[in-house]
Design a protein around this motif. Sequence first.
Motif, PDB file in Angstrom:
ATOM      1  N   GLN A 282       0.801  -1.228   0.000  1.00  8.89           N
ATOM      2  CA  GLN A 282       0.000   0.000   0.000  1.00  8.89           C
ATOM      3  C   GLN A 282       0.836   1.281   0.000  1.00  8.89           C
ATOM      4  OE1 GLN A 282      -2.950  -0.432   3.196  1.00  8.89           O
ATOM      5  NE2 GLN A 282      -4.400  -1.184   1.689  1.00  8.89           N
ATOM      6  N   SER A 298       2.673   6.184   2.575  1.00  3.59           N
ATOM      7  CA  SER A 298       2.081   6.954   1.492  1.00  3.59           C
ATOM      8  C   SER A 298       2.026   8.413   1.939  1.00  3.59           C
ATOM      9  CB  SER A 298       0.679   6.430   1.172  1.00  3.59           C
ATOM     10  OG  SER A 298       0.070   7.214   0.184  1.00  3.59           O
TER      11      SER A 298
ATOM     12  N   GLN B 246     -12.387  -3.331  -5.231  1.00  2.00           N
ATOM     13  CA  GLN B 246     -10.927  -3.221  -5.242  1.00  2.00           C
ATOM     14  C   GLN B 246     -10.261  -3.710  -3.961  1.00  2.00           C
ATOM     15  OE1 GLN B 246     -10.609   0.916  -6.519  1.00  2.00           O
ATOM     16  NE2 GLN B 246     -10.343   0.260  -8.628  1.00  2.00           N
ATOM     17  N   GLN B 264     -11.003  -0.998  -1.348  1.00  2.00           N
ATOM     18  CA  GLN B 264      -9.543  -0.919  -1.473  1.00  2.00           C
ATOM     19  C   GLN B 264      -8.791  -1.417  -0.242  1.00  2.00           C
ATOM     20  OE1 GLN B 264      -9.034   3.230  -2.673  1.00  2.00           O
ATOM     21  NE2 GLN B 264      -9.152   2.658  -4.831  1.00  2.00           N
ATOM     22  N   GLN B 282      -9.570   1.347   2.518  1.00  2.00           N
ATOM     23  CA  GLN B 282      -8.136   1.568   2.268  1.00  2.00           C
ATOM     24  C   GLN B 282      -7.227   1.069   3.390  1.00  2.00           C
ATOM     25  OE1 GLN B 282      -7.733   5.751   1.123  1.00  2.00           O
ATOM     26  NE2 GLN B 282      -7.841   5.125  -1.019  1.00  2.00           N
TER      27      GLN B 282
ATOM     28  N   GLN C 264      -5.189   5.274  -7.799  1.00  2.00           N
ATOM     29  CA  GLN C 264      -5.584   4.510  -6.609  1.00  2.00           C
ATOM     30  C   GLN C 264      -6.391   5.338  -5.607  1.00  2.00           C
ATOM     31  OE1 GLN C 264      -1.788   2.821  -5.338  1.00  2.00           O
ATOM     32  NE2 GLN C 264      -2.141   1.007  -6.592  1.00  2.00           N
ATOM     33  N   VAL C 265      -6.920   6.485  -6.035  1.00  2.00           N
ATOM     34  CA  VAL C 265      -7.819   7.248  -5.157  1.00  2.00           C
ATOM     35  C   VAL C 265      -9.109   6.457  -4.950  1.00  2.00           C
ATOM     36  CG1 VAL C 265      -9.381   9.254  -5.174  1.00  2.00           C
ATOM     37  CG2 VAL C 265      -6.920   9.561  -5.584  1.00  2.00           C
ATOM     38  N   ALA C 281      -2.786  11.101  -5.346  1.00  2.00           N
ATOM     39  CA  ALA C 281      -2.782   9.639  -5.426  1.00  2.00           C
ATOM     40  C   ALA C 281      -3.015   8.963  -4.070  1.00  2.00           C
ATOM     41  CB  ALA C 281      -1.455   9.154  -6.004  1.00  2.00           C
ATOM     42  N   GLN C 282      -3.745   7.862  -4.096  1.00  2.00           N
ATOM     43  CA  GLN C 282      -3.990   6.980  -2.933  1.00  2.00           C
ATOM     44  C   GLN C 282      -4.841   7.642  -1.844  1.00  2.00           C
ATOM     45  OE1 GLN C 282      -0.126   5.365  -1.723  1.00  2.00           O
ATOM     46  NE2 GLN C 282      -0.547   3.575  -2.971  1.00  2.00           N
ATOM     47  N   SER C 283      -5.358   8.838  -2.108  1.00  2.00           N
ATOM     48  CA  SER C 283      -6.218   9.470  -1.099  1.00  2.00           C
ATOM     49  C   SER C 283      -7.544   8.724  -0.993  1.00  2.00           C
ATOM     50  CB  SER C 283      -6.492  10.930  -1.483  1.00  2.00           C
ATOM     51  OG  SER C 283      -5.290  11.658  -1.480  1.00  2.00           O
TER      52      SER C 283
END
Lengths: 326, 326, 326
Positions: A282, A298, B246, B264, B282, C264-265, C281-283
């Motif tokens: 991740q 991240s 996801q 996610q 997430q 990847q949001v 990204a990734q938020s």
Amino acid sequence: MWKLPLTKFSNMRFPTPVALSWIAELIGAEVIGDEHALAGGINEIHRVEPGDLAFVDHPKYYNTCLQSAASFIIINTKEVSIPEGKALLVVNQPFDAYTAIVEYFRPFQPAVKPVSDTAKIGAGTYIAPQVFIGEHVIIGRNCRIQPNVTILEHCVIGDDVVIQSGTVIGSDAFYYNTKKDRENWYRRMLSCGRVVIEDAVEIGAGCTIDRGVSHDTVIGRGTKIDNQVHIGHDTIVGRNCLFAAQVGIAGATTIEDGVVLWGQVGVNKTLTIGKNAVIYAQSGVGVDVEPGKIYFGSPAEDASIKKRELVWIKRIPELWQKVMNS
Amino acid sequence: MWKLPLTKFSNMRFPTPVALSWIAELIGAEVIGDEHALAGGINEIHRVEPGDLAFVDHPKYYNTCLQSAASFIIINTKEVSIPEGKALLVVNQPFDAYTAIVEYFRPFQPAVKPVSDTAKIGAGTYIAPQVFIGEHVIIGRNCRIQPNVTILEHCVIGDDVVIQSGTVIGSDAFYYNTKKDRENWYRRMLSCGRVVIEDAVEIGAGCTIDRGVSHDTVIGRGTKIDNQVHIGHDTIVGRNCLFAAQVGIAGATTIEDGVVLWGQVGVNKTLTIGKNAVIYAQSGVGVDVEPGKIYFGSPAEDASIKKRELVWIKRIPELWQKVMNS
Amino acid sequence: MWKLPLTKFSNMRFPTPVALSWIAELIGAEVIGDEHALAGGINEIHRVEPGDLAFVDHPKYYNTCLQSAASFIIINTKEVSIPEGKALLVVNQPFDAYTAIVEYFRPFQPAVKPVSDTAKIGAGTYIAPQVFIGEHVIIGRNCRIQPNVTILEHCVIGDDVVIQSGTVIGSDAFYYNTKKDRENWYRRMLSCGRVVIEDAVEIGAGCTIDRGVSHDTVIGRGTKIDNQVHIGHDTIVGRNCLFAAQVGIAGATTIEDGVVLWGQVGVNKTLTIGKNAVIYAQSGVGVDVEPGKIYFGSPAEDASIKKRELVWIKRIPELWQKVMNS
């Protein structure tokens, strides 16, 4: 014996070198420089080589493009100084000119059957039912291509490669020319690169590997990729890498040999992750990673620093208490 | 009436029990112990049962394997003490021996048509165009299998199951034997397990569910799975679970009944998430989760602790101010 | 000239308005109110309009449903006060009643061929081999639909649209009625909405876009979507948005024009992300985002605040030191 052409990436080369004057006529350009010079191919700015055409349409990038390896610059100004031995092709819309050149040399060819007659498939290779194989695809020996895989035109697959169901090899790059003063802001750069997959690579189910815009996307020998991994255009992956499920790698990034990316890792574009680096699950990699390093978080950083940071966060209440009591 | 064989997971069983002496000849092994003993099947270490063969090739894991439920150990040493009632099969390359046994009993069978003649499909089940169904697949009654789904060999699907487009059931495990002193570092463990999907399960579009390496991947009755979910090999999912889009679950993990994973979420391998636990979006689950708990974060921890932590982080500037003023 | 019906979303409309008394008979309901009133269609609660039927079965939501735009409420009580001009359809199981109405007007039609005879495909559109196109699909002009794409029944695609391989348009919503006192806790709401994709949209490989439950999922003109993006049911995406790879958007969310979501949001359900907002990204977006804002983190917040917070975390050891030394 057939060998992958990997010493030199085969980007969008012209069949034979083409005179600049001919290109100028095709795109309606004025040549500044030697119009008898010969261009070998066209490339986007990240992967240009001497003899290549490249284009630039924003003053912010004029200099980068002029100083790149490209020999011939399609540009929308004459007010720049031209490096020794280079030439300009001046047009109003460099992006349209780029598109016109690509469309001339790589016109869209609609596929009419699931497995193209121009594809070459090596001995011992198993192609399952419902696989799509496009024009000029080359697949080596002893591969296993599982049901519902899509391998699009011009892609090259080595020997002993496994591609599991639902995976797409050679989808177009997500790479757009942006102008917010028109109705549709984004116009796609046509992808004329390929995907090249070396020997003994194994790719899971539901993956997507985009072709290069003007270069190749490469997956190095022996690399293993789990399910639902996305690899962007023009990315170069080294040998013996291991990517767990749902990893995403943006365009034009370089992943060196032996790198391990754990599940759901995201990697930004145009980075380099050094040899044998490991990225924990991740994590979001937004900067270059040195060889052998372990990264986490991240945004991702050195895992030992990140782990200490997590411990420090746990100590805030204790710190608060100390301050209140002092 | 046909019933899912779920009381006993049907891992890689031999058609009939096989004498150890016969196995020894197949793989060129020396038997230490009773060569007349009968082996029932072969399994990887996480899911072995009495009567099973298992293999181990690294001294670090010798003891784990010898103390596991496996009765017969394929191993590359004689210098171990053998538990009562067990036997060794000594070879130089246990991994190659494992592969040879699997290939003997489960030789690769190339599919020649989209829906295999050996597949059994129950009454009232709708199979859309462009679905692939492999050899020996069993599908129950009143299912809906949407276009471009892939169901690979030996998988078992219950009644009233919905599988949406693009989903792959039974892709091979991402599970490798690693040795960095050879050209290709990773060699795939052949997957001889199945995917077993119980009644009333619904699976979204673009999912991938890997078969077990030597055991089964199981999705329990009534569980609902959103799009683009990845479930690794040998994972056991309970009943009435809910996985949002996801989500990714690594191999050999156990998700108990009623668990909810939001979008996610990533779950590491060989964990257990207890009954009715909820994991927020997430999150990255790297440790076991107790029943009924709510977890959040990457790495995930108890959500109430994590939320307090987020509040504490917001108070660092205030704390700084206090310290500066004191 | 054919035009997308986008000024008014075409949710689950009845062919002609239907008398409430007829509906009451179909579902065995008692009408409280004017049984001669005419219902225009049925909708789930997030997207109802005047003239619509809606249903509610939990006291917690009675009031929301009664106060919504719906004119006719399928409900399991008489003990509520009915707003002026509305009517109740009282049944024991409103969910079953909703299902019965949808099944009457939109019975499941099994596809029998890869490209339905009722589909309309515009001039200049290329449909690759192995594409599935369901009943009543409409595709505009000059589109490119790549191999192994699935476009399910009733979906509408504009002009100049590109859909890359493996993508699924019109999968069913992940939307369940939950009751934990029965064997299978979750029962699917039948999806009777569509996916509507406007002109000049481009969608990458391996994406999944769910149809609306009772409304439409809409992708606005000129929006570009990278690979492996998931978009949930009833989500409305504006014009000229840009979604990078592996973005996931839950159901009934509104993404306004010009929004950029990096890789990847994740975006939660029923939110609004305002015009031209950018999410790094990734938020993980769990709250509404105002127009023009830049957000980052999981949970996401204003990126400048989040970045300062990351700096503050780095200063905890220094703060600790100060406190220890004071």
